[in-house]
Design an enzyme around this catalytic site. Structure first.
Site, PDB file in Angstrom:
ATOM      1  N   LYS A   1       0.997  -1.226  -0.068  1.00 31.95           N
ATOM      2  CA  LYS A   1       0.076  -0.156   0.119  1.00 31.95           C
ATOM      3  C   LYS A   1       0.787   1.407   0.171  1.00 31.95           C
ATOM      4  CE  LYS A   1      -3.432   2.901   0.468  1.00 31.95           C
ATOM      5  NZ  LYS A   1      -4.277   3.218  -0.529  1.00 31.95           N
TER       6      LYS A   1
ATOM      7  N   CYS B   1      -2.667   9.567  -6.690  1.00 32.23           N
ATOM      8  CA  CYS B   1      -3.713   9.289  -5.700  1.00 32.23           C
ATOM      9  C   CYS B   1      -4.588  10.436  -5.831  1.00 32.23           C
ATOM     10  CB  CYS B   1      -3.078   9.505  -4.289  1.00 32.23           C
ATOM     11  SG  CYS B   1      -4.634   9.132  -3.006  1.00 32.23           S
TER      12      CYS B   1
HETATM   13  O1  LIG Z   1      -7.430   6.604  -1.681  1.00 31.35           O
HETATM   14  C1  LIG Z   1      -6.266   5.902  -1.884  1.00 31.35           C
HETATM   15  O2  LIG Z   1      -5.874   5.539  -0.980  1.00 31.35           O
HETATM   16  C2  LIG Z   1      -6.009   5.614  -3.246  1.00 31.35           C
HETATM   17  N1  LIG Z   1      -6.890   5.154  -4.130  1.00 31.35           N
HETATM   18  C3  LIG Z   1      -6.926   4.975  -5.345  1.00 31.35           C
HETATM   19  O3  LIG Z   1      -7.433   4.657  -6.248  1.00 31.35           O
HETATM   20  N2  LIG Z   1      -5.344   5.236  -6.008  1.00 31.35           N
HETATM   21  C4  LIG Z   1      -4.474   5.620  -5.198  1.00 31.35           C
HETATM   22  O4  LIG Z   1      -3.370   5.815  -5.319  1.00 31.35           O
HETATM   23  C5  LIG Z   1      -4.835   5.598  -3.713  1.00 31.35           C
HETATM   24  I1  LIG Z   1      -3.051   6.375  -2.545  1.00 31.35           I
END
Ligand SMILES: O=C(O)c1[nH]c(=O)[nH]c(=O)c1I
Length: 310
Positions: A44, A130
């Site tokens: 993650k 993100c």
């Molecule tokens: O909401 C998120 O944690 C997230 N959700 C996404 O769909 N892509 C991303 O790079 C991330 I950092």
């Protein structure tokens, strides 16, 4: 047929792995992916400090894919880096990915300096895409900021690094983005992150709490966009920069298409969330069956060989 591959000179016994954000928040989840048919895993996306993320419900599986506005919840860099340092001593013959980003450019440098000074021998995936931190734009939609950041990073970072990109939707943007990435010793680009700020409605209500229901879209909805981004960068980037294909992979056929468009590694997100790690063995078998039927022995027999209509 063999579905093995290599990225930045590292060998992987399979070209399938998880997409950052799915099945990779905890060590237990990472160990499960590691011990599955997947060739590797990515963590993650890690920030310097642990984050709780956005209020729930913040992730939903829906019939044709998924929507999420997680808000970058993670255990913090040290958790993932310490695990990876221990893992590389236990399994030195394998290579894994660490996804990371700071909540500011300064924090990104702080994190990357910690990785640079550590003994980490794997691959770093800098998340420039993100879409779900309220008030924070997707970095890679700002070309000036992206070029400035990469220039600063490569002044001190010498370990292998790639970038996780948002989908682009304009040929000129493919041209402009590729021109920037070609300036730097980037080892791979990962196309694509979720399509940002979609809206899923059930009856008369949004499906997720954060941002009044706006969230990143994954799954079947996004394969045409994902394949286009994989192929556009494959056509434009210095051959030393490889492509990781992410988005819309449900079957071996979808993985085949990503590789045909130029991908050297294929990541699975929504399907992995829905099916669990058994998806890796299933998709691998389906891909091998397609390769056998077509007489392809390795990925290199068809990688990037998408045919046009002339
Ligand atoms: O909401 C998120 O944690 C997230 N959700 C996404 O769909 N892509 C991303 O790079 C991330 I950092």
């Amino acid at each position: 047929p063999s579905t093995q591959t290599q990225i930045a000179g590292f060998q992987f016994n399979n070209c399938l792995m998880n997409a950052a954000g799915v099945a990779c928040m905890t060590i237990a989840e990472l160990e499960e992916v590691k011990n599955s048919a997947a060739g590797s895993f990515v963590t993650k996306t890690a920030t310097l400090e642990p984050r709780a993320g956005n209020p729930e419900p913040r992730y939903r599986d829906v019939p044709l894919g998924s929507i999420n506005s997680m808000g970058l919840p993670n255990q913090g860099l040290a958790y993932y880096l310490n695990y990876l340092l221990d893992l590389q001593n236990r399994e030195p013959e394998r290579t894994f990915f660490l996804s990371l980003v700071g909540m500011s450019p300064d924090e990104t440098h702080t994190i990357l300096r910690q990785v640079q000074e550590s003994g980490f021998t794997g691959l770093t995936e800098l998340n420039l895409s993100c879409p779900n931190v309220p008030g924070k734009p997707q970095i890679a939609y700002d070309f000036e900021t992206t070029e400035k950041l990469l220039g600063e990073v490569f002044a001190y970072f010498s370990k292998p690094l790639g970038v996780k990109l948002p989908p682009y939707f304009d040929i000129v943007h493919f041209d402009q983005a590729a021109a920037i990435f070609n300036k730097f010793p980037i080892k791979f680009v990962n196309c694509v992150n979720s399509i940002g700020n979609g809206l899923y409605v059930e009856d008369e209500t949004v499906a997720i709490r954060p941002k009044n229901g706006f969230g990143g879209i994954g799954g079947e909805y996004i394969k045409p966009t994902a394949l286009a981004n994989v192929h556009a960068f494959y056509q434009r980037l210095n051959p030393a920069i490889q492509i990781i294909g992410t988005g819309g992979v449900l079957t071996g056929r979808d993985a085949f298409e990503h590789i045909l468009c130029g991908a050297s590694m294929v990541q699975v997100g929504t399907t992995l969330h829905k099916e669990g790690v058994s998806a890796f063995a299933r998709i691998t078998e389906e891909l091998q069956a397609i390769m056998a039927e077509k007489g392809y022995e390795t990925l290199e027999d068809f990688r990037g060989k998408l045919k046009y209509l002339g």
